[in-house]
Design an enzyme around this catalytic site. Structure first.
Site, PDB file in Angstrom:
ATOM      1  CG  HIS A  54      -1.970  -1.112   1.128  1.00 21.60           C
ATOM      2  ND1 HIS A  54      -2.839  -1.392   2.142  1.00 21.60           N
ATOM      3  CD2 HIS A  54      -2.228  -2.029   0.152  1.00 21.60           C
ATOM      4  CE1 HIS A  54      -3.604  -2.425   1.801  1.00 21.60           C
ATOM      5  NE2 HIS A  54      -3.234  -2.840   0.608  1.00 21.60           N
ATOM      6  CG  HIS A 210      -7.587  -2.713  -2.188  1.00 24.99           C
ATOM      7  ND1 HIS A 210      -7.045  -1.695  -1.419  1.00 24.99           N
ATOM      8  CD2 HIS A 210      -6.854  -3.821  -1.920  1.00 24.99           C
ATOM      9  CE1 HIS A 210      -6.045  -2.185  -0.711  1.00 24.99           C
ATOM     10  NE2 HIS A 210      -5.902  -3.470  -0.996  1.00 24.99           N
ATOM     11  CG  ASP A 214      -3.459  -4.921  -3.107  1.00 26.59           C
ATOM     12  OD1 ASP A 214      -3.031  -4.116  -2.264  1.00 26.59           O
ATOM     13  OD2 ASP A 214      -4.331  -5.781  -2.855  1.00 26.59           O
ATOM     14  CG  HIS A 237      -0.445  -9.592  -2.981  1.00 30.83           C
ATOM     15  ND1 HIS A 237      -0.229  -8.260  -3.305  1.00 30.83           N
ATOM     16  CD2 HIS A 237      -1.371  -9.581  -2.004  1.00 30.83           C
ATOM     17  CE1 HIS A 237      -0.994  -7.501  -2.529  1.00 30.83           C
ATOM     18  NE2 HIS A 237      -1.705  -8.269  -1.734  1.00 30.83           N
TER      19      HIS A 237
HETATM   20 ZN   LIG Z   1      -4.094  -4.394  -0.498  1.00 30.93          ZN
END
Ligand SMILES: [Zn+2]
Length: 283
Positions: A54, A210, A214, A237
């Site tokens: 973040h 969001h 990321d 991720h």
């Molecule tokens: Zn996040």
């Protein structure tokens, strides 16, 4: 817990500094990626920096190339689960243009990564843009799509406020495994199987926004800004960092370049003007 962001010299990149470990430094680059699950963590010589995405997203979103991030703890503060508190603090501190031109990673040919129904790719383009699609069987999510052009300043208003999200039952399981500390309705959108625990949403499509937040944070581990179009579908991720390592491993996909006209461009910033600011999370 204390976090400070300090200016760094041109070309330094983003560096984390553990003030509780004699100022040990961990560069925010792909070779230091340690672990990728619910968040992205860095490790160098056994020193961990956890949940980096973040803050790195806020820096890239504000086009900041060089900064030192001091912290006295292994984990970055989650704050409200978005990048907005970081953006607000950086704006208050100010940003200074540095004389050395920014070096970009210019994408030369397409790189696509597919794993089952997950997909991430980057294509040649003259600017940096990110498109994300998610498809989540939940009454508040479903199919969402969002595209962000990073060079037009839209990051601050359209992406930075988007909060992370989690499920009540998963949160409980993760807490039991010690994976997240104190995830709550103050620092995430909390969902049950069919409803939203803590309305209102900040955007109708806050979830996909969001994911873009990321992704930008994870792509920061390339160590330079991109000239290319990134497209992701239901990635996470692990896929984000796979794209980063695949790119860095194979130089035929990109070249390092500067933009000659950029010094005249007002949105181009690098480094932090005001020497320091600090924040006590929870204060
Ligand atoms: Zn996040």
């Amino acid at each position: 817990m204390r976090l400070r962001i300090l200016p760094a010299s041109a070309g330094a990149g983003i560096i984390f500094r553990r003030v509780d470990l004699d100022g040990f430094e961990v560069e925010a680059v792909s070779r230091n990626v340690a672990r990728v699950s619910y968040a992205t963590s860095l490790m160098k010589k056994g020193v961990l920096i956890s949940t980096t995405e973040h803050l790195l997203s806020a820096l890239v979103g504000m086009r900041i190339d060089n900064a030192i991030i001091e912290l006295d703890n292994l984990e970055l503060p989650i704050l409200d689960g978005s990048a907005r508190p970081f953006v607000d603090l950086i704006r208050r501190a100010g940003v200074r243009k540095q004389r050395r031109p920014r070096t970009y990673m210019r994408i030369l040919r397409a790189l696509e990564v597919r794993e089952g129904n997950k997909f991430i790719a980057v294509y040649p383009a003259d600017t940096y843009s990110v498109s994300y699609a998610i498809n989540f069987p939940h009454p508040f999510i479903g199919r969402e799509n969002f595209t962000l052009e990073l060079s037009n300043g839209q990051y601050v208003s359209n992406i930075a406020p988007a909060r992370t999200f989690g499920f009540l039952h998963e949160g409980e399981a993760m807490r039991q495994q010690g994976l997240i500390r104190g995830a709550s309705r103050e620092n995430a959108i909390v969902l049950t199987r069919d409803s939203l625990v803590n309305p209102p949403l900040r955007f109708e499509d806050e979830f996909v926004r969001h994911k873009i937040l990321d992704l930008i944070g994870d792509l920061a581990l390339i160590g330079r800004q991109i000239l290319g179009k990134v497209v992701a579908d239901r990635a996470g991720h692990a896929m984000h960092t796979t794209l980063v390592s695949r790119l860095l491993r194979d130089h035929t996909f990109w070249e390092a370049t500067t933009l000659p006209e950029e010094s005249a461009d007002e949105y181009v910033y690098a480094g932090l003007q005001n020497p320091r600011f600090s924040r006590q999370p929870g204060s």
